[in-house]
Each structure stands twice: as structure tokens, then as C-alpha cells.
Scaffold this motif. Structure first.
Motif, PDB file in Angstrom:
ATOM      1  N   TRP A  96      -2.884  11.335  -7.117  1.00 46.59           N
ATOM      2  CA  TRP A  96      -4.183  11.985  -6.964  1.00 46.59           C
ATOM      3  C   TRP A  96      -4.817  12.204  -8.328  1.00 46.59           C
ATOM      4  O   TRP A  96      -4.129  12.441  -9.308  1.00 46.59           O
TER       5      TRP A  96
ATOM      6  N   TRP B 247       0.858  -1.179   0.000  1.00 46.64           N
ATOM      7  CA  TRP B 247       0.000   0.000   0.000  1.00 46.64           C
ATOM      8  C   TRP B 247       0.892   1.227   0.000  1.00 46.64           C
ATOM      9  O   TRP B 247       1.633   1.466   0.941  1.00 46.64           O
TER      10      TRP B 247
ATOM     11  N   GLY C 103      -4.202   4.567  -2.766  1.00 47.29           N
ATOM     12  CA  GLY C 103      -5.567   4.159  -2.462  1.00 47.29           C
ATOM     13  C   GLY C 103      -5.926   2.710  -2.756  1.00 47.29           C
ATOM     14  O   GLY C 103      -7.103   2.376  -2.769  1.00 47.29           O
ATOM     15  N   GLN C 104      -4.936   1.843  -3.001  1.00 44.64           N
ATOM     16  CA  GLN C 104      -5.250   0.433  -3.245  1.00 44.64           C
ATOM     17  C   GLN C 104      -3.996  -0.403  -3.022  1.00 44.64           C
ATOM     18  O   GLN C 104      -2.889   0.109  -3.039  1.00 44.64           O
TER      19      GLN C 104
END
Length: 112
Positions: A87, A67, A72-73
Motif C-alpha cells: 500500500w 497477481w 495492484g498489477q
């Protein structure tokens, strides 16, 4: 450590180190007096990764067990270490969020 405690710890580290792993947005002037534009500069960014012993034991280090702050994953190590923008891009005038602009045509492609 429970799963909620782990998430809280990860979030605390991400928030405390945001200036280290997030790129800086470099503003540039817009073309022809239009809205200013820019890009993300990751030159000085340091990737910060998390994983757990349980994930490593269950799937191995080459699986999506990493991570990276801002992504975000869960990702493989090579993907987590790449400098893809963490982002989503800001929407530009005339382009809906998540949409794409029409490709520009040049004199060479317009005549064919």
C-alpha cells in the motif's frame, strides 16, 4: 469463467483474506514529541497470488502473469513474492503525497 466473473472472484478472495496477506502497521512514537510514526510489519504476512491458465500458456511462468493481493498489477513471480509495501505510504507532515523529503545532512557531509 468470464473476465468480470474472474475479477469478482479475485476481489472476494482478497477481501476475505486481507488479514493474512496485508502487513500490520506498527505505531512508534514520533521524534521530539512530533506526530507518531511507524512502519509496516510483514513478518506474519502470507503472500496470496493469482494467475490464469491462459496467461501461463500465452506468456509462461517467468513473465508478469502473477497477481499478488495488495500489489495492484501483474508481476513476475520474484517481484510478486518480494515484501515490498503493498500500500502507498501515508503522507507525512510537510511531505506531499508521492513526494520525498530532503536528505538529512550530518556533520561529515555538511562540511564537505
Amino acid at each position: 469463467m468470464g473476465s468480470q466473473a474472474l475479477k469478482n472472484r479475485m476481489n472476494a478472495v482478497m477481501n476475505a483474506t486481507r488479514a493474512i496477506w496485508s502487513g500490520s502497521f506498527e505505531w512508534m512514537g514520533g521524534f521530539g514529541g512530533t506526530e507518531p510514526d511507524g512502519y509496516y510489519n510483514y513478518t506474519d504476512a502470507i503472500p496470496i497470488l493469482f494467475t490464469t491458465l491462459q496467461r501461463l500458456q500465452a506468456y509462461g511462468p517467468r513473465a508478469a502473469v502473477w497477481w499478488r493481493c495488495g500489489h495492484g498489477q501483474w508481476e513476475t513471480l520474484d517481484t510478486a513474492l518480494s515484501n515490498a509495501c503493498a500500500w502507498p505510504r501515508r503522507p507525512f507532515a510537510g511531505i506531499p503525497p508521492g513526494g520525498t523529503s530532503k536528505p538529512r545532512t550530518t556533520a561529515a557531509t555538511a562540511s564537505t
